[in-house]
Design a protein around this motif. Structure first.
Motif, PDB file in Angstrom:
ATOM      1  N   SER A   7       0.842  -1.179   0.000  1.00  0.00           N
ATOM      2  CA  SER A   7       0.000   0.000   0.000  1.00  0.00           C
ATOM      3  C   SER A   7       0.884   1.237   0.000  1.00  0.00           C
ATOM      4  O   SER A   7       2.071   1.165   0.321  1.00  0.00           O
ATOM      5  N   GLY A   8       0.304   2.356  -0.358  1.00  0.00           N
ATOM      6  CA  GLY A   8       1.026   3.613  -0.348  1.00  0.00           C
ATOM      7  C   GLY A   8       1.405   4.137  -1.716  1.00  0.00           C
ATOM      8  O   GLY A   8       1.901   5.263  -1.835  1.00  0.00           O
ATOM      9  N   ARG A  19       5.427   6.820   0.799  1.00  0.00           N
ATOM     10  CA  ARG A  19       5.889   5.784   1.707  1.00  0.00           C
ATOM     11  C   ARG A  19       5.103   4.515   1.432  1.00  0.00           C
ATOM     12  O   ARG A  19       3.874   4.498   1.556  1.00  0.00           O
ATOM     13  N   LEU A  20       5.809   3.464   1.067  1.00  0.00           N
ATOM     14  CA  LEU A  20       5.201   2.181   0.782  1.00  0.00           C
ATOM     15  C   LEU A  20       5.238   1.295   2.016  1.00  0.00           C
ATOM     16  O   LEU A  20       6.255   1.220   2.700  1.00  0.00           O
ATOM     17  N   SER A  21       4.134   0.624   2.269  1.00  0.00           N
ATOM     18  CA  SER A  21       4.047  -0.303   3.379  1.00  0.00           C
ATOM     19  C   SER A  21       3.641  -1.672   2.873  1.00  0.00           C
ATOM     20  O   SER A  21       3.102  -1.811   1.777  1.00  0.00           O
ATOM     21  N   CYS A  22       3.893  -2.682   3.681  1.00  0.00           N
ATOM     22  CA  CYS A  22       3.626  -4.058   3.304  1.00  0.00           C
ATOM     23  C   CYS A  22       2.921  -4.750   4.455  1.00  0.00           C
ATOM     24  O   CYS A  22       3.487  -4.894   5.543  1.00  0.00           O
ATOM     25  N   ALA A  23       1.695  -5.164   4.221  1.00  0.00           N
ATOM     26  CA  ALA A  23       0.909  -5.851   5.237  1.00  0.00           C
ATOM     27  C   ALA A  23       0.919  -7.351   4.992  1.00  0.00           C
ATOM     28  O   ALA A  23       0.835  -7.804   3.849  1.00  0.00           O
ATOM     29  N   GLN A  85      10.534   4.372   2.273  1.00  0.00           N
ATOM     30  CA  GLN A  85      10.335   5.808   2.170  1.00  0.00           C
ATOM     31  C   GLN A  85      10.997   6.289   0.892  1.00  0.00           C
ATOM     32  O   GLN A  85      12.199   6.097   0.698  1.00  0.00           O
ATOM     33  N   MET A  86      10.220   6.898   0.032  1.00  0.00           N
ATOM     34  CA  MET A  86      10.692   7.333  -1.273  1.00  0.00           C
ATOM     35  C   MET A  86      10.613   8.850  -1.340  1.00  0.00           C
ATOM     36  O   MET A  86       9.524   9.418  -1.331  1.00  0.00           O
ATOM     37  N   TYR A  97       5.789  -1.599  -7.781  1.00  0.00           N
ATOM     38  CA  TYR A  97       6.683  -1.933  -6.681  1.00  0.00           C
ATOM     39  C   TYR A  97       6.135  -3.121  -5.906  1.00  0.00           C
ATOM     40  O   TYR A  97       4.942  -3.182  -5.595  1.00  0.00           O
ATOM     41  N   TYR A  98       7.034  -4.057  -5.576  1.00  0.00           N
ATOM     42  CA  TYR A  98       6.656  -5.297  -4.915  1.00  0.00           C
ATOM     43  C   TYR A  98       7.380  -5.462  -3.585  1.00  0.00           C
ATOM     44  O   TYR A  98       8.578  -5.218  -3.487  1.00  0.00           O
ATOM     45  N   CYS A  99       6.650  -5.922  -2.610  1.00  0.00           N
ATOM     46  CA  CYS A  99       7.213  -6.258  -1.314  1.00  0.00           C
ATOM     47  C   CYS A  99       7.643  -7.719  -1.310  1.00  0.00           C
ATOM     48  O   CYS A  99       6.965  -8.578  -1.886  1.00  0.00           O
ATOM     49  N   ASN A 100       8.765  -8.009  -0.671  1.00  0.00           N
ATOM     50  CA  ASN A 100       9.293  -9.364  -0.610  1.00  0.00           C
ATOM     51  C   ASN A 100       9.817  -9.680   0.776  1.00  0.00           C
ATOM     52  O   ASN A 100      10.481  -8.851   1.405  1.00  0.00           O
TER      53      ASN A 100
END
Length: 122
Positions: A7-8, A19-23, A85-86, A97-100
């Motif tokens: 998200s974000g 700011r990207l977050s990963c749930a 944080q971008m 953008y992907y969370c890993n």
């Protein structure tokens, strides 16, 4: 089993920040590494930033050259997932953008999100 949801993302003007977050849908523990990747149209997914657990040393971070000094990766301690944080965003940062999260060194136990679109306009 564990689902990651980013998200974000969104639309922002050049020079702005996101700011990207990963749930995570489930509990995550014993993380070997975590990071953010991005994918441009027609290109392979590439590393943006990561946090790697040290074997004989402490955790370390690394960044793609293109984002050094602008992006900062951090660990969300409550969720054991990464945030990104971008700052000083550029149009060339536009990508999915992907969370890993990796639970082992070989990535045999890993989790990925579905991706979130980041679009930077000028």
């Amino acid at each position: 089993q564990v689902q990651l949801v980013e998200s974000g993302g969104g639309l922002v003007q050049a020079g702005g920040s996101l700011r990207l977050s990963c749930a995570a849908s489930g509990s995550i523990s014993s993380v070997f590494s975590m990071g953010w990747y991005r994918q441009f149209p027609g290109k392979q997914r590439e590393l943006v930033a990561s946090i790697i657990s040290g074997i004989l040393s402490g955790d370390r971070t690394n960044y793609a050259d293109s984002v050094k000094g602008r992006f900062t990766i951090s660990r969300d301690n409550a969720k054991n997932t990464p945030s990104l944080q971008m700052n000083s965003l550029k149009p060339e940062d536009t990508a999915v953008y992907y969370c890993n999260v990796n639970l082992d060194r070989l990535g045999r136990r890993s989790y990925w999100g579905q991706g979130t679109q980041v679009t930077v306009s000028s």
